[in-house]
Scaffold this motif. Structure first.
Motif: not given
Length: 298
Positions: A136, A211-212, A214
């Motif tokens: 990420g 996603k938060t 990564r």
């Protein structure tokens, strides 16, 4: 007139050979076909007897991309297929890249090759374990390498020998040859290893896809072991800005990686690597090298 070529006695119509598929480098469709012909022996060894899924990008990576599991319309009757029952289609079949002729026919469609972790004839019985290391941003493949080295040692502690390849995109894939094992059990083991990596490599690794979680970390994607999932095959070209390949790499290369560019390999890099190093993923095709998951040993 569409040129016709003869490959292993099969007539294959090749189209738009001068078409530029990778504008950043000017790499053409004809060069894509030449690449696959050059690396065919190595690639075929890893897709052998596996149903393939195609990510098609006929107008290049900036055009329309679409994923297909079913044999494309117009598939020649000599192309081997295998039954791959799905809940929505119990009679579904998928292409098996059984030979050079099938490889060149498929390459002419402009595709990425993706395979499951199980062979045709044994759906959901895996002979591979795969761990997909996805960085990420601002993390890169450099951070993936750090995670990969820890995972190599952790897998080795369970008697499992891991091999690494670039994804051809941003990350790394680790693969382990297994004795035939239900995909459900492989998935459960891979998840446990991913969770352990997160605990041991705090600040570097996450095992959940959110996603938060990564940014700046490496997502250890264990889900690729699910029976329905597929992973980019070794040596496939990817639909990226440049003709990057999913390239097997040595552990020495992983250890030495200090810059993302260190592990970017384009189509033209692969033949020289094969000539110098051979197929670094070859041990995965040796049944004698297959491991057994903890708890599965007798």
């Amino acid at each position: 007139m569409t040129p016709i070529t003869l490959v292993e006695g099969r007539r294959i119509a090749l189209s738009n050979l001068d078409k530029v598929l990778y504008p950043e480098t000017g790499f053409t469709k004809g060069e894509v076909l030449h690449y696959y012909a050059t690396v065919a022996d190595a690639l075929l060894a890893h897709v052998h007897d596996r149903p393939v899924s195609f990510l098609r990008y006929p107008d290049g990576p900036e055009g329309q991309l679409f994923f297909t599991k079913n044999p494309p319309p117009g598939t020649p009757d000599w192309v081997k297929t295998a039954p791959v029952p799905r809940s929505e289609d119990p009679s579904a079949e998928q292409v098996v890249i059984a030979d050079m002729a099938t490889l060149m026919w498929a390459a002419n469609l402009v595709v990425e090759f993706h395979t499951p972790q199980w062979p045709a004839g044994s759906p959901a019985v895996a002979d591979r374990l795969v761990v997909d290391l996805d960085p990420g941003p601002p993390a890169t493949v450099v951070e993936c390498c750090a995670a990969a080295l820890w995972l190599r040692e952790r897998l080795a502690a369970d008697g499992l020998e891991a091999y690494a390849k670039t994804s051809g995109s941003k990350g790394l894939h680790l693969s382990v040859a297994l004795e035939p094992t239900p995909s459900e059990q492989v998935s459960a083991y891979a998840k446990l290893i991913a969770q352990e990596a997160e605990r041991e490599l705090t600040g570097l690794v996450v095992h959940r896809m959110a996603k938060t979680l990564r940014p700046g970390k490496v997502f250890v994607d264990h889900s690729q072991n699910a029976a329905a999932k597929t992973t980019a095959a070794p040596y496939t070209l990817r639909a990226r800005a440049r003709p990057t390949a999913s390239a097997p790499v040595s552990w020495a290369e992983v250890e030495a990686c200090r810059d993302p560019a260190d592990l970017v390999f384009l189509a033209d890099d692969i033949a020289p690597r094969l000539e110098r190093d051979g197929d670094l993923f070859a041990p995965l095709t040796d049944p004698g090298r297959a491991g057994r998951l903890p708890g599965e040993r007798t």
